[in-house]
Write a protein that holds these residues in place. Structure first.
Motif, PDB file in Angstrom:
ATOM      1  N   VAL A 125      11.998  -0.367 -17.321  1.00 11.07           N
ATOM      2  CA  VAL A 125      10.808  -0.848 -18.026  1.00 11.07           C
ATOM      3  C   VAL A 125       9.803  -1.489 -17.072  1.00 11.07           C
ATOM      4  N   PHE A 126      10.247  -2.468 -16.284  1.00 10.35           N
ATOM      5  CA  PHE A 126       9.304  -3.202 -15.454  1.00 10.35           C
ATOM      6  C   PHE A 126       8.860  -2.414 -14.224  1.00 10.35           C
ATOM      7  N   LEU A 127       9.792  -1.703 -13.570  1.00  7.59           N
ATOM      8  CA  LEU A 127       9.365  -0.873 -12.439  1.00  7.59           C
ATOM      9  C   LEU A 127       8.448   0.246 -12.915  1.00  7.59           C
ATOM     10  N   ALA A 128       8.707   0.759 -14.119  1.00  9.76           N
ATOM     11  CA  ALA A 128       7.804   1.767 -14.694  1.00  9.76           C
ATOM     12  C   ALA A 128       6.424   1.158 -14.958  1.00  9.76           C
ATOM     13  N   LEU A 129       6.402  -0.085 -15.444  1.00  7.90           N
ATOM     14  CA  LEU A 129       5.136  -0.771 -15.691  1.00  7.90           C
ATOM     15  C   LEU A 129       4.343  -0.938 -14.397  1.00  7.90           C
ATOM     16  N   TYR A 130       5.025  -1.341 -13.325  1.00  7.85           N
ATOM     17  CA  TYR A 130       4.338  -1.511 -12.045  1.00  7.85           C
ATOM     18  C   TYR A 130       3.820  -0.178 -11.519  1.00  7.85           C
ATOM     19  N   ALA A 131       4.608   0.876 -11.690  1.00  3.82           N
ATOM     20  CA  ALA A 131       4.163   2.210 -11.268  1.00  3.82           C
ATOM     21  C   ALA A 131       2.949   2.646 -12.081  1.00  3.82           C
ATOM     22  N   PHE A 132       2.925   2.313 -13.366  1.00 10.38           N
ATOM     23  CA  PHE A 132       1.783   2.648 -14.223  1.00 10.38           C
ATOM     24  C   PHE A 132       0.535   1.887 -13.769  1.00 10.38           C
ATOM     25  N   LEU A 133       0.689   0.596 -13.453  1.00  7.15           N
ATOM     26  CA  LEU A 133      -0.441  -0.191 -12.968  1.00  7.15           C
ATOM     27  C   LEU A 133      -0.979   0.357 -11.650  1.00  7.15           C
ATOM     28  N   ALA A 134      -0.080   0.918 -10.844  1.00 10.20           N
ATOM     29  CA  ALA A 134      -0.482   1.446  -9.539  1.00 10.20           C
ATOM     30  C   ALA A 134      -1.175   2.793  -9.640  1.00 10.20           C
ATOM     31  N   ALA A 135      -0.703   3.665 -10.556  1.00 13.57           N
ATOM     32  CA  ALA A 135      -1.249   5.035 -10.575  1.00 13.57           C
ATOM     33  C   ALA A 135      -1.177   5.693 -11.952  1.00 13.57           C
ATOM     34  N   GLY A 136      -1.150   4.905 -13.020  1.00 19.94           N
ATOM     35  CA  GLY A 136      -1.168   5.471 -14.354  1.00 19.94           C
ATOM     36  C   GLY A 136       0.070   6.308 -14.655  1.00 19.94           C
ATOM     37  N   ALA A 182       6.252  -1.618  -5.019  1.00 19.47           N
ATOM     38  CA  ALA A 182       5.354  -2.615  -4.432  1.00 19.47           C
ATOM     39  C   ALA A 182       4.388  -1.959  -3.456  1.00 19.47           C
ATOM     40  N   SER A 183       4.871  -0.968  -2.700  1.00 18.66           N
ATOM     41  CA  SER A 183       3.990  -0.223  -1.790  1.00 18.66           C
ATOM     42  C   SER A 183       2.887   0.491  -2.567  1.00 18.66           C
ATOM     43  N   MET A 184       3.243   1.013  -3.737  1.00 15.19           N
ATOM     44  CA  MET A 184       2.249   1.667  -4.585  1.00 15.19           C
ATOM     45  C   MET A 184       1.202   0.660  -5.073  1.00 15.19           C
ATOM     46  N   LEU A 185       1.647  -0.536  -5.460  1.00 12.27           N
ATOM     47  CA  LEU A 185       0.716  -1.559  -5.933  1.00 12.27           C
ATOM     48  C   LEU A 185      -0.222  -2.020  -4.828  1.00 12.27           C
ATOM     49  N   VAL A 186       0.325  -2.221  -3.630  1.00  9.73           N
ATOM     50  CA  VAL A 186      -0.509  -2.633  -2.494  1.00  9.73           C
ATOM     51  C   VAL A 186      -1.552  -1.563  -2.203  1.00  9.73           C
ATOM     52  N   THR A 187      -1.137  -0.306  -2.231  1.00  7.80           N
ATOM     53  CA  THR A 187      -2.066   0.792  -1.981  1.00  7.80           C
ATOM     54  C   THR A 187      -3.151   0.837  -3.053  1.00  7.80           C
ATOM     55  N   ARG A 188      -2.783   0.590  -4.295  1.00  9.25           N
ATOM     56  CA  ARG A 188      -3.768   0.569  -5.391  1.00  9.25           C
ATOM     57  C   ARG A 188      -4.844  -0.477  -5.133  1.00  9.25           C
ATOM     58  N   VAL A 189      -4.456  -1.665  -4.668  1.00  9.85           N
ATOM     59  CA  VAL A 189      -5.412  -2.735  -4.400  1.00  9.85           C
ATOM     60  C   VAL A 189      -6.298  -2.387  -3.206  1.00  9.85           C
ATOM     61  N   LEU A 190      -5.710  -1.816  -2.163  1.00  9.90           N
ATOM     62  CA  LEU A 190      -6.455  -1.555  -0.924  1.00  9.90           C
ATOM     63  C   LEU A 190      -7.333  -0.312  -0.983  1.00  9.90           C
ATOM     64  N   TYR A 191      -6.887   0.720  -1.731  1.00  9.43           N
ATOM     65  CA  TYR A 191      -7.581   2.007  -1.675  1.00  9.43           C
ATOM     66  C   TYR A 191      -8.153   2.488  -3.010  1.00  9.43           C
ATOM     67  N   GLY A 192      -8.007   1.686  -4.068  1.00 11.07           N
ATOM     68  CA  GLY A 192      -8.596   2.073  -5.335  1.00 11.07           C
ATOM     69  C   GLY A 192      -7.634   2.796  -6.255  1.00 11.07           C
TER      70      GLY A 192
END
Length: 420
Positions: free
Chosen positions: A234-245, A394-404
Motif C-alpha cells: 500500500v505505502f510503497l505503491a503510494l510513493y511510486a504513484f506520487l513519483a510517476a502516477g 525513494a530514488s523515484m521520489l527524489v527524481t520526481r522532485v529534481l526532474y519534474g
C-alpha cells in the motif's frame, strides 16, 4: 545458482541458531522454574560486554563514515533532499504502526519490573525528555549508553568537522576508520557468544515469568508481518504513484520482485544493492540519483526498522507499566524511532544500538534489551524487505522532485547533460 542458494542458507543460519538457543533457554526456564536463575550470571556477563562496546562502536562507525565523505559539495543538494524523504517516509511508517497497535494492541499478559520506569515517567516532562535525549550538560555524560542520541549528535558533529578540515583531517579520518574496524571485529566476536548468552538470559526470564513471555513474541509476529506486508503493497505503491502516477506503480512492482526476494532470502540491504540499482536503471532513474540514494539508503533508510521499533516501544510501555498517555508521549516515541532508524542503522549490530537507545530514552530497565533483541531477530526479514525496496521508491521520489513529473519519459540515463 548453487552459490546463491548457499548464501541464502548461510544468511539464515546464524539467526536460526540464535532462535534455537533461545527456545532451548525457554524450555530450560519452564522446566527448572526459579532454579533457572543459576544461569543468570552467564547471560548478564554477555549483556554487560555488549553494553560496554556500544558507545565506542557508535562513535567510531558513524564518525568515520562522515569524516571520509569526499566532495560533499557535489552531492550536498541531493543528500539533503534524500535525507528529507527518508525522514518523512520513516515518520509515516511510525504513525502507521501506532494505528496498527492501537487497533490490535500488544500482549499485556505479563508485567515486568516497573519501579524504575514509573519513577522516570513521573519526573520528566516531554520538554525535559527531549532536552535530555538529544543533549547532555557535560562531556563525560555523552560517553554513556544512557545518552545514545546525545552521543550520535556529538558524533555527527565530530565527523563533519573532520571532513571539513580536508587534508588536515585525513589522518584523523584514517584513524577513525581503523578504530571502527577494530570495534566491528570485537562486536562480531562477541556476537558469536550471543546464542549462549541469550539462552542463559531467557532461561532465567521464562523461569521467572513463565510461558506468558513467549505469548508476547507470538503476538508480535502475528501483528508485525501482516502490517509489513500491507505497508509494502500500500505505502510503497503510494510513493511510486506520487513519483510517476499509475506508470510508477505498475513498473515499480514489475521491477522490484527480484530485489524483494533477495532481501527476504539474504536479510541484507547491502546484498540487494546491485539489484536495486539495476531496478532503478530499468525504471529510468538517472544514475546520478540512484548511485547516491540507494547506497545511502542501505545504511540510513529503515522504514521497516521504524515500524518494528514503534511496536517494540508500545510493547515495552505495556510490559513495564509506562503508558503512552498524551500526544507528546506519542510524538516523543516517533522522534526516537525515526532518529534511530536514520542514525543508528549504519552501525554494525545496529539492532542492539537501536534497542539501547529506546530503553535509555524511555528509562526501561536493562532487562528489556534481550527481550527486544529477540524481537528484532524475529522481525528482521520483514524489516529488510521494506528497508531495501523503500530505497528504490525513494530514488523515484527524489527524481520526481529534481526532474519534474514526467521524468520517466525523458530517458535521463541517455542524456549526458542530466545534472542535478
Amino acid at each position: 545458482m548453487s552459490k546463491q542458494v548457499e548464501k541464502k542458507k548461510s544468511s539464515y543460519r546464524d539467526p536460526l541458531i540464535l532462535i534455537a538457543f533461545v527456545i532451548v533457554g525457554a524450555v530450560l526456564g519452564l522446566t527448572l522454574g526459579e532454579k533457572a536463575s543459576v544461569l543468570y550470571p552467564i547471560g548478564q556477563i554477555w549483556l554487560n560486554l555488549l553494553f560496554v562496546l556500544l558507545v565506542p562502536l557508535i562513535f567510531f562507525s558513524i564518525s568515520s563514515s562522515i569524516a571520509n565523505i569526499a566532495d560533499t559539495k557535489r552531492v550536498g543538494k541531493l543528500l539533503v533532499l534524500t535525507i528529507g524523504i527518508f525522514v518523512l517516509t520513516a515518520a509515516v511508517a511510525g504513525i502507521y504502526m501506532f494505528v496498527v497497535t492501537g487497533i490490535f494492541g500488544v500482549d499485556t499478559s505479563i508485567q515486568l519490573d516497573t519501579t524504575e520506569v514509573a519513577a522516570a515517567a513521573a519526573t520528566d516532562s516531554i520538554g525535559e525528555q527531549i532536552v535530555n535525549t538529544f543533549t547532555v550538560s557535560d562531556f563525560p555524560l555523552v560517553i554513556s549508553r544512557s545518552h545514545i542520541l546525545a552521543l550520535i549528535v556529538f558524533t555527527v558533529f565530530f565527523g563533519l568537522t573532520v571532513s571539513i578540515l580536508g587534508e588536515q583531517g585525513k589522518p584523523v579520518a584514517s584513524w577513525l576508520n581503523n578504530m571502527s574496524l577494530v570495534f566491528y571485529k570485537m562486536v562480531a566476536l562477541l556476537m558469536k557468544l550471543a546464542p549462549l548468552g541469550l539462552m542463559a538470559y531467557f532461561a532465567n526470564l521464562t523461569g521467572t515469568y513463565g510461558p506468558d513471555l513467549l505469548k508476547s513474541y507470538a503476538r508480535g509476529l502475528l501483528i508485525y508481518y501482516p502490517a509489513a506486508i500491507v505497508y509494502f503493497f500500500v505505502f510503497l505503491a503510494l510513493y511510486a504513484f506520487l513519483a510517476a502516477g499509475p506508470w510508477g506503480v505498475k513498473n515499480f512492482f514489475k521491477n522490484i520482485l527480484t530485489p524483494a526476494l533477495t532481501a527476504l532470502g539474504t536479510r541484507s540491504s547491502a546484498a540487494t544493492l546491485p539489484l536495486q540499482l539495476d531496478a532503478c536503471d530499468k525504471l529510468g532513474v538517472p544514475r546520478e540519483v540512484s548511485s547516491v540514494v540507494v547506497p545511502v539508503g542501505a545504511t540510513c533508510h529503515m522504514d521497516g526498522a521504524c515500524i518494528a521499533t514503534i511496536y517494540e516501544i508500545v510493547l515495552c510501555c505495556a510490559l513495564f507499566g509506562r503508558p503512552l498517555n498524551s500526544i507528546g508521549d506519542f510524538a516523543f516515541a516517533l522522534v526516537i524511532a525515526v532518529a534511530g532508524s536514520v542514525a543508528v542503522s549504519s552501525v554494525p549490530g545496529g539492532g542492539a544500538a537501536m534497542e539501547t537507545m529506546v530503553i535509555s530514552a524511555f528509562g526501561f530497565p536493562s532487562i528489556a534489551l534481550p527481550v527486544l533483541l529477540m524481537m528484532t531477530q524475529l522481525f528482521d526479514a520483514g524489516c529488510t524487505l521494506i528497508n531495501s525496496c523503500g530505497d528504490t521508491v525513494a530514488s523515484m521520489l527524489v527524481t520526481r522532485v529534481l526532474y519534474g513529473k514526467d521524468w520517466y519519459q525523458k530517458n535521463l540515463n541517455d542524456q549526458k547533460d542530466a545534472k542535478i
